[in-house]
Design a protein around this motif. Sequence first.
Motif, PDB file in Angstrom:
ATOM      1  N   ALA A 103       0.599  -1.061  -0.153  1.00 57.89           N
ATOM      2  CA  ALA A 103       0.063   0.248   0.310  1.00 57.89           C
ATOM      3  C   ALA A 103       1.384   1.071   0.094  1.00 57.89           C
ATOM      4  CB  ALA A 103      -1.086   0.191   1.524  1.00 57.89           C
ATOM      5  N   GLY A 104      -0.280   2.500  -0.403  1.00 52.22           N
ATOM      6  CA  GLY A 104       1.583   2.831  -0.539  1.00 52.22           C
ATOM      7  C   GLY A 104       0.593   4.435  -1.321  1.00 52.22           C
ATOM      8  N   SER A 105       1.819   5.289  -1.956  1.00 55.77           N
ATOM      9  CA  SER A 105       0.999   6.661  -2.414  1.00 55.77           C
ATOM     10  C   SER A 105       3.104   7.154  -3.499  1.00 55.77           C
ATOM     11  CB  SER A 105       1.029   7.712  -1.723  1.00 55.77           C
ATOM     12  OG  SER A 105       0.550   8.669  -2.577  1.00 55.77           O
ATOM     13  N   TRP A 125       0.185  10.616   3.581  1.00 53.32           N
ATOM     14  CA  TRP A 125       0.221  10.588   2.454  1.00 53.32           C
ATOM     15  C   TRP A 125      -1.269  10.031   2.376  1.00 53.32           C
ATOM     16  CZ3 TRP A 125       4.800   9.333   4.805  1.00 53.32           C
ATOM     17  CH2 TRP A 125       5.884   9.670   4.146  1.00 53.32           C
ATOM     18  N   CYS A 128      -3.885   5.576   0.151  1.00 58.06           N
ATOM     19  CA  CYS A 128      -3.268   4.017   0.244  1.00 58.06           C
ATOM     20  C   CYS A 128      -4.241   2.798   0.185  1.00 58.06           C
ATOM     21  CB  CYS A 128      -2.209   4.543   1.769  1.00 58.06           C
ATOM     22  SG  CYS A 128      -1.211   5.714   1.722  1.00 58.06           S
ATOM     23  N   SER A 131      -4.315  -0.039   3.239  1.00 62.69           N
ATOM     24  CA  SER A 131      -3.541  -0.600   4.709  1.00 62.69           C
ATOM     25  C   SER A 131      -3.401  -1.334   5.486  1.00 62.69           C
ATOM     26  CB  SER A 131      -4.103   1.600   4.842  1.00 62.69           C
ATOM     27  OG  SER A 131      -3.854   2.290   3.706  1.00 62.69           O
ATOM     28  N   PHE A 137       4.396  -0.781   3.282  1.00 67.08           N
ATOM     29  CA  PHE A 137       4.343   0.694   2.102  1.00 67.08           C
ATOM     30  C   PHE A 137       5.777   1.015   1.891  1.00 67.08           C
ATOM     31  CE2 PHE A 137       1.512  -0.673   5.642  1.00 67.08           C
ATOM     32  CZ  PHE A 137       1.043   0.330   5.625  1.00 67.08           C
ATOM     33  N   ALA A 139       6.372   4.993  -0.038  1.00 66.02           N
ATOM     34  CA  ALA A 139       5.938   6.689  -0.039  1.00 66.02           C
ATOM     35  C   ALA A 139       6.848   7.625  -0.504  1.00 66.02           C
ATOM     36  CB  ALA A 139       5.999   6.640   1.590  1.00 66.02           C
ATOM     37  N   SER A 177      -8.787   3.040   2.009  1.00 69.76           N
ATOM     38  CA  SER A 177      -7.719   3.649   1.211  1.00 69.76           C
ATOM     39  C   SER A 177      -7.397   5.390   2.162  1.00 69.76           C
ATOM     40  CB  SER A 177      -8.463   4.713  -0.667  1.00 69.76           C
ATOM     41  OG  SER A 177      -8.677   3.451  -1.005  1.00 69.76           O
ATOM     42  N   SER A 179      -5.710   7.622   4.652  1.00 72.70           N
ATOM     43  CA  SER A 179      -4.084   8.515   4.751  1.00 72.70           C
ATOM     44  C   SER A 179      -3.140   7.114   5.664  1.00 72.70           C
ATOM     45  CB  SER A 179      -3.893   9.989   5.565  1.00 72.70           C
ATOM     46  OG  SER A 179      -5.337  10.571   4.462  1.00 72.70           O
TER      47      SER A 179
END
Length: 365
Positions: A103-105, A125, A128, A131, A137, A139, A177, A179
């Motif tokens: 998961a991440g951005s 972020w 994500c 999560s 993760f 980023a 989803s 932050s």
Amino acid sequence: MEFTDKESRQIKEELTEIEQTRILPPSILDIIYQKKLFKFISQSLGGRAMDLPNALRIFQETSSIDGNLGWAVTIGAGGGMFSPCFKEDVAKDSFSPENAVIAGSGFPGGKAVKMENGYHVNGEWKFCSGSPYATIFTANCIVENEGNSRILSFILNPDQVEIMNDWNAFGLVGTSSHSIKVSNQFVPAERTFSIGEKMNNFEEVVHQFPFVPFSEASFASVVLGIGKNFLDHVKMYIEKNKHRWGQGDFDKYQLVTRKWKTEMERWNNAERHFHRMIDHVWQDHLKGKPLAAETLEDFSLVCKKAASTVLTCAQNLFRYMGMEMIMQHTELNRIWRDLHTAAQHAFLIPYQENETIAYEINGEK
């Protein structure tokens, strides 16, 4: 097909409470793990090493079962596109477990300060997806003390990340989803990477495909799948009301059935154009042909038009579904909300001026 009818029914039954729980249940995650639907990576890392056209069809199929499922699979599988960028040992540790998922951005929402043997990372972020069940993760951060500022990607363990639980969208509520927030965490230098920089030999042909077109096509597949689910449920609702709507001087059943057929034809046209473009571009990719800027622009437009067309189909039928359409507890309403949430992704917004953003039903426009 990835799922039998029995498996599809089971998944839909398992997801009946998702509006209340707002998370994928463990039983659904188990199915994803068993089928390796997050494993869009090298076989040497325990993955399926799928080509792009077949992967997109799986994204579409899972989304036609349920939007939350399709989004989770698409995002989770897409994380495997970064596996060639990880240092070899880190890639093995990160992607080999059966339940491995990122998961991440990609947004540079953090700051990193270079230290001896690594970095101190802080940041937040948004969006994500996945999560709660992510095993790692990723980023992006701006590195502040290396002369000119640069963006670097960081690999974080779940215990280094605070999940904010702020995903309050009206659709795709089960995608989690949220932050994430990272506060004063040390990340060793070997757990950083730069997107596009190859660091191991786990690369498959799909990893060489440009990332932005890959993402555009992936999200368009999700929208096509959710759209098909919406059209199927509209058809079921029409048939359910056949007797009642066919009474009296005005035959609402025949009218709405004709409108459904028109929108089904429009959806089929969009899907046909989409997969034809995918197959064509993928064959050029397999032959080693560079993808020209014009080709990539056409590819992007086809993805956006597919998504816009599906929204048009849904909107053209919306008002004919009566009060069933606006009640939040109904399947029609839930699928409509999921559809509009998925189509809101920035990769699918048609910013081109003077372009037809939806396909007509004659297959030419």
